[in-house]
Design an enzyme around this catalytic site. Structure first.
Site, PDB file in Angstrom:
ATOM      1  N   THR A  39       1.970  -5.442   3.015  1.00 18.49           N
ATOM      2  CA  THR A  39       3.742  -5.469   3.038  1.00 18.49           C
ATOM      3  C   THR A  39       3.217  -4.073   2.792  1.00 18.49           C
ATOM      4  OG1 THR A  39       3.857  -8.054   1.652  1.00 18.49           O
ATOM      5  CG2 THR A  39       5.396  -6.489   1.880  1.00 18.49           C
ATOM      6  N   HIS A  42       3.679  -2.911   5.814  1.00 24.98           N
ATOM      7  CA  HIS A  42       4.842  -2.899   6.397  1.00 24.98           C
ATOM      8  C   HIS A  42       6.261  -1.905   6.366  1.00 24.98           C
ATOM      9  CE1 HIS A  42       2.832  -6.251   8.820  1.00 24.98           C
ATOM     10  NE2 HIS A  42       2.858  -7.385   7.726  1.00 24.98           N
TER      11      HIS A  42
END
Length: 340
Positions: A39, A42
């Site tokens: 994450t 990202h």
């Protein structure tokens, strides 16, 4: 204190910040280590700019010690080793049916609010889990992804001696396989990356490449002809999702761990023909964190091997760049106490 701030466009700045004293129900932490997860990468690539308020400190896979306790907080004292379960469910409503970890208005700390890539971090006390005395804080920083794996295995209702197939050998896939094996399952890890296959084998896992081995036939061979009892889909690959039903025995289960932002094709005929079950698994519950902490403290899993590198906080920008350039990396930790 010092913190790393995400500025957008693959840019972090590491600079001085303000120590935030804990309010009622809050605890201020001295952060020890924080892992970089998928994450976070990202966010680094700009995929979550609409959600992250820049400049913002991110990071959520943290271990720490308690520095200061706010009014009304019980059960924690300065010096206590802790890990943070980074879920803020204070907007939960009765419509969420009491599942606080997946409530509709759930806020993820480190994405929706400031995270752990900093020396000093103030969080709600209800997010904390106390680590057993003597717990290695470097390994404790793996509790967040390990809790994900514990939740996945728990959601699948895995039983000893069942044949479990894990599709995907990244950090979460490896942890799911290790937790499943520790629970007594016979585990097959399916992965196409040669480095990850060899890495998994060194950890004592049976790993195969589905482009080289007929995985369906292999599952039947390992199960006396019936097929796998459970499949954990961790890869996020369309190829894996389109064939996962082929691997399963009658009344087998699929646990969907990967995030699929777009609809995909799944062989629903097998769901009818074999009476299969599909189960979603998202983040974790408190009991999963407690299980993860026990596994860390008892040193039952080869977690140290998953740590590819440890970087000081000042080197966080370079750490993200290196992860981009090294697809074989498993887990890079940031030592938030150290500066270069």
């Amino acid at each position: 204190m010092k913190a790393a701030y995400y500025e957008g466009n693959k840019t972090f700045s590491v600079r001085e910040g303000d120590i935030i004293s804990p309010g009622p129900g809050e605890v201020r932490l001295d952060v020890a280590f924080c892992g970089i997860c998928g994450t976070d990468t990202h966010i680094y690539h700009g995929a979550m700019d609409q959600r992250v308020s820049m400049p913002q400190t991110i990071g959520h896979e943290a271990s720490a010690t308690v520095a200061e306790v706010g009014e009304g907080v019980e059960g924690f004292a300065p010096g206590d080793p802790v890990v943070v379960r980074p879920l803020d469910n204070r907007l939960e409503t009765p419509a969420d049916r009491g599942h606080s970890h997946i409530c509709e208005k759930l806020k993820f700390i480190g994405i929706d609010s400031p995270g752990a890539f900093q020396n000093s971090w103030t969080v709600p006390a209800f997010t904390l889990h106390k680590a057993p005395p003597g717990t290695d804080l470097k390994l404790a920083a793996l509790c967040e992804p390990l809790a994900v794996a514990c939740h996945d295995v728990n959601r699948g209702d895995l039983k000893p001696d069942e044949l479990a197939v894990v599709l995907g050998g990244g950090p979460i896939g490896i942890l799911v396989a290790l937790v499943a094996q520790e629970a007594g399952a016979r585990v097959i890890l399916s992965e196409v990356n040669p480095f990850r296959i060899e890495f998994a084998r060194k950890l004592g896992l049976e790993a195969v490449n589905p482009t080289e081995v007929d995985l369906e036939a292999f599952c039947r061979e390992k199960s006396g002809g019936s097929g796998a009892d459970i499949v954990f889909e961790v890869s996020g690959s369309k190829a894996a999702s389109s064939t996962m039903t082929n691997l399963l025995a009658i009344r087998g289960r699929i646990v969907v761990v990967a995030i699929y932002p777009q609809p995909i094709e799944i062989n629903l005929f097998h769901f009818f023909w074999k009476e299969l079950n599909m189960i979603g698994a998202r983040v974790y519950e408190p009991k999963d964190y407690e299980k993860a902490l026990r596994l860390v403290a008892e040193k039952k899993l080869p977690l140290e091997a998953l740590i590819t590198d440890v970087k000081p906080l000042d080197d966080l920008p370079q750490a993200f760049q290196q992860l981009d350039e090294n697809p074989n990396a498993m887990k890079v930790l940031i030592d938030c106490r150290a500066t270069s």
